[in-house]
Design a protein around this motif. Structure first.
Motif, PDB file in Angstrom:
ATOM      1  N   ASP A 210     -36.926  15.641  27.118  1.00  0.00           N
ATOM      2  CA  ASP A 210     -37.124  16.959  26.507  1.00  0.00           C
ATOM      3  C   ASP A 210     -35.782  17.644  26.300  1.00  0.00           C
ATOM      4  N   MET A 211     -34.900  17.552  27.301  1.00  0.00           N
ATOM      5  CA  MET A 211     -33.578  18.166  27.210  1.00  0.00           C
ATOM      6  C   MET A 211     -32.765  17.512  26.088  1.00  0.00           C
ATOM      7  N   GLN A 212     -32.887  16.192  25.932  1.00  0.00           N
ATOM      8  CA  GLN A 212     -32.199  15.503  24.843  1.00  0.00           C
ATOM      9  C   GLN A 212     -32.712  15.985  23.489  1.00  0.00           C
ATOM     10  N   ASN A 213     -34.019  16.151  23.365  1.00  0.00           N
ATOM     11  CA  ASN A 213     -34.595  16.662  22.112  1.00  0.00           C
ATOM     12  C   ASN A 213     -34.123  18.075  21.826  1.00  0.00           C
ATOM     13  N   GLN A 214     -34.070  18.910  22.850  1.00  0.00           N
ATOM     14  CA  GLN A 214     -33.589  20.274  22.676  1.00  0.00           C
ATOM     15  C   GLN A 214     -32.109  20.283  22.284  1.00  0.00           C
ATOM     16  N   ALA A 215     -31.329  19.405  22.909  1.00  0.00           N
ATOM     17  CA  ALA A 215     -29.912  19.297  22.564  1.00  0.00           C
ATOM     18  C   ALA A 215     -29.747  18.869  21.111  1.00  0.00           C
TER      19      ALA A 215
ATOM     20  N   GLY B 278     -25.930  23.248  14.446  1.00  0.00           N
ATOM     21  CA  GLY B 278     -24.498  23.517  14.393  1.00  0.00           C
ATOM     22  C   GLY B 278     -23.881  24.024  15.673  1.00  0.00           C
ATOM     23  N   MET B 279     -24.637  24.046  16.758  1.00  0.00           N
ATOM     24  CA  MET B 279     -24.061  24.508  18.013  1.00  0.00           C
ATOM     25  C   MET B 279     -23.017  23.505  18.491  1.00  0.00           C
ATOM     26  N   ARG B 280     -21.914  24.036  18.963  1.00  0.00           N
ATOM     27  CA  ARG B 280     -20.817  23.194  19.421  1.00  0.00           C
ATOM     28  C   ARG B 280     -21.179  22.450  20.695  1.00  0.00           C
ATOM     29  N   ILE B 281     -20.574  21.295  20.850  1.00  0.00           N
ATOM     30  CA  ILE B 281     -20.864  20.387  21.955  1.00  0.00           C
ATOM     31  C   ILE B 281     -20.652  21.054  23.311  1.00  0.00           C
ATOM     32  N   ALA B 282     -19.562  21.797  23.478  1.00  0.00           N
ATOM     33  CA  ALA B 282     -19.276  22.441  24.767  1.00  0.00           C
ATOM     34  C   ALA B 282     -20.374  23.438  25.144  1.00  0.00           C
ATOM     35  N   LEU B 283     -20.903  24.151  24.161  1.00  0.00           N
ATOM     36  CA  LEU B 283     -21.963  25.114  24.445  1.00  0.00           C
ATOM     37  C   LEU B 283     -23.269  24.402  24.781  1.00  0.00           C
ATOM     38  N   VAL B 284     -23.576  23.333  24.057  1.00  0.00           N
ATOM     39  CA  VAL B 284     -24.791  22.555  24.355  1.00  0.00           C
ATOM     40  C   VAL B 284     -24.684  21.969  25.759  1.00  0.00           C
ATOM     41  N   HIS B 285     -23.509  21.481  26.103  1.00  0.00           N
ATOM     42  CA  HIS B 285     -23.286  20.915  27.436  1.00  0.00           C
ATOM     43  C   HIS B 285     -23.507  21.979  28.512  1.00  0.00           C
ATOM     44  N   SER B 286     -22.963  23.188  28.293  1.00  0.00           N
ATOM     45  CA  SER B 286     -23.118  24.237  29.305  1.00  0.00           C
ATOM     46  C   SER B 286     -24.565  24.682  29.443  1.00  0.00           C
TER      47      SER B 286
END
Length: 166
Positions: free
Chosen positions: A8-13, A20-28
């Motif tokens: 589910d978290m992978q799908n949300q990511a 267009g959300m940046r990788i660092a923000l998705v990671h946080s």
């Protein structure tokens, strides 16, 4: 951790990255490994990494033309969803999807700006107000990037400072 919440978290990511959300923000937000998120970005966008630097807070985005009203709407929906005990990611996705439903073709609200607005309101970096006349919640422009600090919706100057939402 079971595989269902992780998938589910992978799908949300994937939804966040596709928007267009940046990788660092998705990671946080998700805690997913940076390598996985870089691979996901590349698969979705066909690029190895997102382009260039981005502003670091919501005020910088507002100065660059992001809609204060659009950002306030995202924050309002996020805070409501969070009160419903949704996770950070679920609350943000609910708010982001709502902003996309109400957006017109001329508004290009940046998902990164939307997240920074949520983060900055919750941290008390920007002021969150409620209009005394129409009851709408909005971002008060404390850095004077706009001429008026009245309500974004009705223009009334009377307001109640809400501050950090609980």
């Amino acid at each position: 951790m079971s595989s269902k919440p992780y998938s589910d978290m992978q799908n949300q990511a994937a939804i966040l990255i596709e928007s267009g959300m940046r990788i660092a923000l998705v990671h946080s937000m998700t805690g997913l490994p940076m390598r996985m998120l870089r691979d996901l970005w590349s698969a979705i966008h066909g690029e190895l990494k997102p382009p260039g630097r981005m502003p670091y807070n919501s005020i910088a985005y507002i100065k660059n033309g992001q809609s204060v009203t659009g950002l306030a709407m995202v924050v309002s929906v996020y805070l409501y969803a969070e009160k419903e005990r949704k996770s950070i990611v679920e609350s943000f996705l609910t708010a982001w999807e709502a902003s996309q439903l109400s957006a017109d073709s001329d508004s290009n609200l940046d998902i990164n700006a939307a997240w920074y607005a949520v983060r900055d309101v919750k941290a008390g970096i920007i002021t969150w107000c409620r209009c005394n006349r129409c009851g709408a919640s909005y971002i008060l422009d404390t850095k004077m990037t706009r001429k008026s600090d009245g309500c974004n919706y009705c223009g009334t100057m009377g307001k109640k400072i809400i501050g950090v939402a609980q």
